[in-house]
Design a protein around this motif. Structure first.
Motif, mmCIF file in Angstrom:
data_model
loop_
_atom_site.group_PDB
_atom_site.id
_atom_site.type_symbol
_atom_site.label_atom_id
_atom_site.label_comp_id
_atom_site.label_asym_id
_atom_site.label_seq_id
_atom_site.Cartn_x
_atom_site.Cartn_y
_atom_site.Cartn_z
ATOM 1 N N UNK A 273 100.449 33.745 -11.836
ATOM 2 C CA UNK A 273 98.851 34.092 -12.006
ATOM 3 C C UNK A 273 98.213 33.543 -12.442
ATOM 4 N N UNK A 274 96.594 33.662 -11.431
ATOM 5 C CA UNK A 274 95.621 33.039 -11.809
ATOM 6 C C UNK A 274 93.888 34.118 -11.788
ATOM 7 N N UNK A 275 92.911 34.303 -12.736
ATOM 8 C CA UNK A 275 91.924 34.965 -12.625
ATOM 9 C C UNK A 275 91.296 34.602 -11.335
ATOM 10 N N UNK A 276 91.945 34.028 -10.105
ATOM 11 C CA UNK A 276 91.318 34.234 -8.383
ATOM 12 C C UNK A 276 92.210 34.895 -7.730
ATOM 13 N N UNK A 277 92.881 35.086 -8.262
ATOM 14 C CA UNK A 277 94.474 36.325 -7.282
ATOM 15 C C UNK A 277 93.755 37.714 -7.097
ATOM 16 N N UNK A 278 94.607 38.308 -6.212
ATOM 17 C CA UNK A 278 94.689 39.418 -6.284
ATOM 18 C C UNK A 278 95.952 40.304 -7.138
ATOM 19 N N UNK A 279 95.662 41.195 -7.910
ATOM 20 C CA UNK A 279 97.085 40.799 -8.372
ATOM 21 C C UNK A 279 97.117 42.644 -9.510
ATOM 22 N N UNK A 280 97.138 43.421 -8.162
ATOM 23 C CA UNK A 280 97.560 44.906 -8.243
ATOM 24 C C UNK A 280 98.777 45.800 -8.986
ATOM 25 N N UNK A 281 98.512 46.076 -9.947
ATOM 26 C CA UNK A 281 99.472 46.377 -11.035
ATOM 27 C C UNK A 281 100.071 47.956 -10.298
ATOM 28 N N UNK A 282 101.590 47.737 -10.176
ATOM 29 C CA UNK A 282 101.713 49.754 -10.567
ATOM 30 C C UNK A 282 100.515 51.088 -10.400
ATOM 31 N N UNK A 283 101.285 51.837 -9.329
ATOM 32 C CA UNK A 283 99.482 52.738 -9.783
ATOM 33 C C UNK A 283 100.583 53.904 -10.945
#
Length: 227
Positions: A105-115
């Motif tokens: 992953x990098x800063x260009x991509x969305x990476x949602x964490x767990x709720x």
């Protein structure tokens, strides 16, 4: 005809081809999809909900492609070769699938964490216990489970343990091709190598090794090795 949700996900994924996720604006995604911003918010609840849906859609789309590839005609080697080819194509053409399968992953991509505990998921549907995106190992395991389930019905029956390992080998070979392209002149696709490996691996149908009965260097009987 695609739904508003599908059109919005496509528009958001297209935006990622030229912009980092932090620069992707909800109003622009809605405009590119030809819907109102309110429709976007009704579907996803906000930008984090859109990110979560994008990642889910990438994982689900990859696994759906695995099942389609496993449904092609042919025997075990052909169907695993098709699955490997799909995996390479998906990694090369979808940045989110690449991130999901490699962990890159990098800063260009969305990476949602767990709720957070007690925080309802704004997305519609039974997603309130969403644990976040699967790890590469989890996604690869799900793909392998689908491969085993699809191939287990072949006749004569496969040895389950050998089949599971053979499926994992095919998927990991595919990832190696996706990340490190083959030399020019070799075709650049994993299918021939997957067929070769499956053909020479310990027999997943009978549970015996192609070299069963061979003598070891010390003269002791050869032993079957799990695939």
């Amino acid at each position: 005809m695609p739904t508003a949700r599908e059109v919005l996900l496509d528009a958001a994924l297209s935006a990622l081809a030229t912009l980092p996720w932090t620069s992707v604006r909800m109003v622009d995604v809605a405009s590119a999809a030809g819907v109102s911003r309110q429709t976007l918010h009704n579907e996803f609840g906000g930008k984090d909900g859109l990110a979560r849906a994008l990642v889910r859609d990438a994982a689900d789309g990859y696994l759906a492609g695995v099942e389609r590839a496993l449904g092609t005609a042919g025997g075990t080697a052909d169907r695993l070769a098709a699955t490997a080819a799909w995996t390479v194509r998906a990694v090369r053409t979808n940045v989110l699938v690449k991130a999901l399968l490699t962990g890159c992953w990098n800063e260009r991509l969305p990476r949602p964490g767990p709720l957070a505990a007690g925080c309802p998921d704004p997305l519609p549907g039974p997603r309130s216990a969403d644990p976040g995106p699967p790890t590469p190992a989890e996604l690869l395991r799900r793909a392998g489970e689908r491969a085993v389930a699809a191939l287990d019905g072949e006749r004569p029956p496969h040895d389950p343990e050998a089949l599971a390992v053979t499926c994992e080998i095919a998927l990991r070979l595919a990832l190696s091709y996706a990340l490190v392209p083959a030399p020019s002149g070799t075709g650049g696709e994993p299918a021939p190598l997957v067929r070769h490996v499956v053909a020479r691996a310990p027999d997943a149908v009978s549970g015996t090794s192609p070299t069963a009965g061979a003598r070891s260097p010390r003269g002791s009987p050869g032993r079957s090795t799990p695939a």
